[in-house]
Scaffold this motif. Structure first.
Motif, PDB file in Angstrom:
ATOM      1  N   GLU A  43       3.683   5.766  -5.686  1.00 33.48           N
ATOM      2  CA  GLU A  43       3.630   5.858  -7.142  1.00 33.48           C
ATOM      3  C   GLU A  43       2.425   6.674  -7.599  1.00 33.48           C
ATOM      4  OE1 GLU A  43       3.397   2.953 -11.092  1.00 33.48           O
ATOM      5  OE2 GLU A  43       3.751   2.091  -9.105  1.00 33.48           O
ATOM      6  N   LYS A  44       1.265   6.399  -7.000  1.00 33.25           N
ATOM      7  CA  LYS A  44       0.046   7.082  -7.455  1.00 33.25           C
ATOM      8  C   LYS A  44       0.113   8.582  -7.214  1.00 33.25           C
ATOM      9  CE  LYS A  44      -4.994   7.074  -7.081  1.00 33.25           C
ATOM     10  NZ  LYS A  44      -6.203   6.333  -6.618  1.00 33.25           N
TER      11      LYS A  44
ATOM     12  N   LEU B 108       0.836  -1.206   0.000  1.00 33.39           N
ATOM     13  CA  LEU B 108       0.000   0.000   0.000  1.00 33.39           C
ATOM     14  C   LEU B 108       0.871   1.257   0.000  1.00 33.39           C
ATOM     15  CD1 LEU B 108      -2.767   1.336   0.121  1.00 33.39           C
ATOM     16  CD2 LEU B 108      -2.714   1.081   2.622  1.00 33.39           C
ATOM     17  N   LYS B 109       1.945   1.235   0.749  1.00 38.88           N
ATOM     18  CA  LYS B 109       2.848   2.387   0.768  1.00 38.88           C
ATOM     19  C   LYS B 109       3.446   2.619  -0.624  1.00 38.88           C
ATOM     20  CE  LYS B 109       7.057   4.195   2.884  1.00 38.88           C
ATOM     21  NZ  LYS B 109       8.111   3.988   3.918  1.00 38.88           N
ATOM     22  N   LEU B 110       3.922   1.555  -1.264  1.00 40.26           N
ATOM     23  CA  LEU B 110       4.505   1.689  -2.603  1.00 40.26           C
ATOM     24  C   LEU B 110       3.453   2.147  -3.611  1.00 40.26           C
ATOM     25  CD1 LEU B 110       6.765  -1.498  -2.667  1.00 40.26           C
ATOM     26  CD2 LEU B 110       7.516   0.889  -2.498  1.00 40.26           C
TER      27      LEU B 110
ATOM     28  N   ARG C  24     -11.121   8.045   0.076  1.00 36.64           N
ATOM     29  CA  ARG C  24     -10.121   7.665  -0.926  1.00 36.64           C
ATOM     30  C   ARG C  24      -9.068   6.734  -0.346  1.00 36.64           C
ATOM     31  NH1 ARG C  24     -10.402   6.422  -5.543  1.00 36.64           N
ATOM     32  NH2 ARG C  24     -11.833   8.195  -5.781  1.00 36.64           N
ATOM     33  N   ARG C  25      -8.715   6.876   0.922  1.00 37.14           N
ATOM     34  CA  ARG C  25      -7.725   5.975   1.519  1.00 37.14           C
ATOM     35  C   ARG C  25      -8.209   4.525   1.462  1.00 37.14           C
ATOM     36  NH1 ARG C  25      -7.104   4.695   7.420  1.00 37.14           N
ATOM     37  NH2 ARG C  25      -5.187   3.457   7.599  1.00 37.14           N
ATOM     38  N   VAL C  26      -9.475   4.300   1.805  1.00 33.39           N
ATOM     39  CA  VAL C  26     -10.037   2.945   1.768  1.00 33.39           C
ATOM     40  C   VAL C  26     -10.110   2.443   0.333  1.00 33.39           C
ATOM     41  CG1 VAL C  26     -12.096   1.558   2.246  1.00 33.39           C
ATOM     42  CG2 VAL C  26     -11.323   3.259   3.906  1.00 33.39           C
ATOM     43  N   LEU C  27     -10.523   3.300  -0.578  1.00 33.72           N
ATOM     44  CA  LEU C  27     -10.619   2.898  -1.983  1.00 33.72           C
ATOM     45  C   LEU C  27      -9.238   2.590  -2.556  1.00 33.72           C
ATOM     46  CD1 LEU C  27     -13.319   5.444  -3.209  1.00 33.72           C
ATOM     47  CD2 LEU C  27     -13.635   3.054  -2.568  1.00 33.72           C
ATOM     48  N   ASP C  28      -8.242   3.363  -2.152  1.00 32.34           N
ATOM     49  CA  ASP C  28      -6.874   3.075  -2.595  1.00 32.34           C
ATOM     50  C   ASP C  28      -6.408   1.728  -2.053  1.00 32.34           C
ATOM     51  OD1 ASP C  28      -6.523   5.306  -4.151  1.00 32.34           O
ATOM     52  OD2 ASP C  28      -5.393   6.442  -2.658  1.00 32.34           O
ATOM     53  N   PHE C  29      -6.783   1.422  -0.809  1.00 30.52           N
ATOM     54  CA  PHE C  29      -6.407   0.123  -0.252  1.00 30.52           C
ATOM     55  C   PHE C  29      -6.981  -1.009  -1.101  1.00 30.52           C
ATOM     56  CE2 PHE C  29      -7.860  -3.577   2.133  1.00 30.52           C
ATOM     57  CZ  PHE C  29      -6.645  -4.100   2.545  1.00 30.52           C
ATOM     58  N   TYR C  30      -8.267  -0.899  -1.459  1.00 28.88           N
ATOM     59  CA  TYR C  30      -8.875  -1.971  -2.251  1.00 28.88           C
ATOM     60  C   TYR C  30      -8.226  -2.082  -3.626  1.00 28.88           C
ATOM     61  CZ  TYR C  30     -12.553  -3.068   1.072  1.00 28.88           C
ATOM     62  OH  TYR C  30     -13.239  -3.494   2.176  1.00 28.88           O
ATOM     63  N   GLU C  31      -7.903  -0.954  -4.219  1.00 27.40           N
ATOM     64  CA  GLU C  31      -7.244  -1.006  -5.517  1.00 27.40           C
ATOM     65  C   GLU C  31      -5.874  -1.670  -5.394  1.00 27.40           C
ATOM     66  OE1 GLU C  31      -6.082   1.940  -9.253  1.00 27.40           O
ATOM     67  OE2 GLU C  31      -7.313   2.689  -7.585  1.00 27.40           O
ATOM     68  N   CYS C  32      -5.151  -1.357  -4.319  1.00 25.78           N
ATOM     69  CA  CYS C  32      -3.849  -1.980  -4.071  1.00 25.78           C
ATOM     70  C   CYS C  32      -4.004  -3.471  -3.807  1.00 25.78           C
ATOM     71  CB  CYS C  32      -3.188  -1.287  -2.883  1.00 25.78           C
ATOM     72  SG  CYS C  32      -1.661  -2.073  -2.329  1.00 25.78           S
ATOM     73  N   TYR C  33      -4.998  -3.838  -3.015  1.00 24.60           N
ATOM     74  CA  TYR C  33      -5.265  -5.240  -2.673  1.00 24.60           C
ATOM     75  C   TYR C  33      -5.485  -6.063  -3.944  1.00 24.60           C
ATOM     76  CZ  TYR C  33      -8.134  -9.113  -0.720  1.00 24.60           C
ATOM     77  OH  TYR C  33      -8.674 -10.332  -0.393  1.00 24.60           O
TER      78      TYR C  33
END
Length: 320
Positions: A214-215, A208-210, A260-269
């Motif tokens: 990048e994003k 998630l950090k990486l 957006r933090r939660v949505l970014d997590f799901y996209e990363c997952y």
């Protein structure tokens, strides 16, 4: 047979060696994608063969004209550090060809990390946001490897390559069409114990950090604005908690400007899920120089729980 891995020769080819003719390929035929075997369109009737399937059932398939088979529930034969055993698979192939000499077969190979590996590398495994339910029969099971674990991908990939090489060079080589890469629940690349909200382990947190770096182009201002959090910092990124993942703003819907933090997590997952699946597919393609068919069970599931964690919600990279 069981064998320990010899020291790797730096000059050893990463492919299967001597080029062979492509036994099978998918081509457009009368406007539809069609399986061709040895240059001829093959009826897409494939019989699944389990480890316990008796010879009489294989013979009955042969009498009915079935020549395509899928050997299911094949594991990596990865029994310990640098310990591999392809004997059970070779025995299954021999039994199939004895019953149906003109058979062609696909292998469904599960790349899940074995129990000994998960015990040895707990930080490479998934962690859950919620504890198990009292009645959860899987409560004591070791969690699977994290989709984001590079170590699992690399080491399981080595085991997969060894297994495929053994089949390619064995007596079933001229009948070996390809590999279906299986992982997770039902081999469908679905996460185990999805209701407990995976994965918040060390490897997914690193991913998630990486992903965020990048994003948001390593720009802390962009991160704070996108995540609607003046304290957001790349060095302090953690996976969302169960409460944060369950929070909605309008009925069942999230506000993308606030979540957006939660949505970014799901996209990363799901990016980690896609990356892992494609890693193993690419390995088989490279190993066989494109001669083996390679596939996945990898579509959004129907009739399931509706949990985001239990499906494939960004499947485009795989479909592409």
């Amino acid at each position: 047979m069981t064998q320990s891995a010899p020291a790797r020769n730096p000059d050893e080819k990463t492919t299967l060696g001597e080029a062979k003719a492509r036994l099978a390929e998918i081509k457009t035929h009368h406007g539809i994608p069609t399986l061709f075997v040895q240059g001829r369109a093959a009826p897409l009737l494939i019989a699944d063969v389990l480890p316990e399937t008796p010879a009489r059932e294989l013979a009955a398939c042969a009498q009915a004209g079935v020549v395509l088979f899928r050997l299911r529930q094949t594991d990596l034969g990865w029994n310990g550090p640098e310990q591999y055993d392809d004997g059970p698979l070779q025995t299954r192939i021999q039994a199939l060809l004895a019953a149906v000499p003109n058979a062609f077969f696909l292998l469904e190979i599960a790349v899940d990390a074995p129990e000994w590996w998960r015990k040895a590398h707990p930080r490479e495994c998934a962690e859950f946001s919620l504890p198990p339910a009292d009645a959860d029969k899987d409560a004591t099971a070791l969690p699977p490897a994290s989709w984001a674990s590079r170590r699992w991908r690399s080491e399981a990939g080595d085991a997969l390559a060894r297994l495929v090489r053994g089949v390619w060079r064995g007596e079933g080589a001229g009948r070996f069409l390809g590999v279906q890469i299986a992982c997770g629940v039902e081999g469908e690349w679905r996460h185990e114990q999805a209701a407990r909200l995976p994965d918040v382990g060390p490897r997914m947190a690193e991913a998630l950090k990486l992903f965020a770096l990048e994003k948001y182009r390593r720009n802390g201002g962009l991160l704070r604005k996108a995540w609607f959090d003046t304290r957001a910092d790349f060095d302090k990124i953690t996976c969302p908690t169960a409460t944060e993942r369950n929070q909605t703003y309008t009925g069942v819907f999230r506000n993308p400007a606030r979540a957006r933090r939660v949505l970014d997590f799901y996209e990363c997952y799901f990016d980690a899920q896609n990356t892992a699946a494609l890693y193993f597919c690419t390995l088989i393609k490279r190993l066989s120089e494109g001669l083996l068919l390679t596939g996945l069970s990898y579509a959004t599931t129907f009739g399931g729980s509706g949990l985001a964690e239990d499906g494939h919600h960004y499947p485009e990279p795989v479909f592409d």
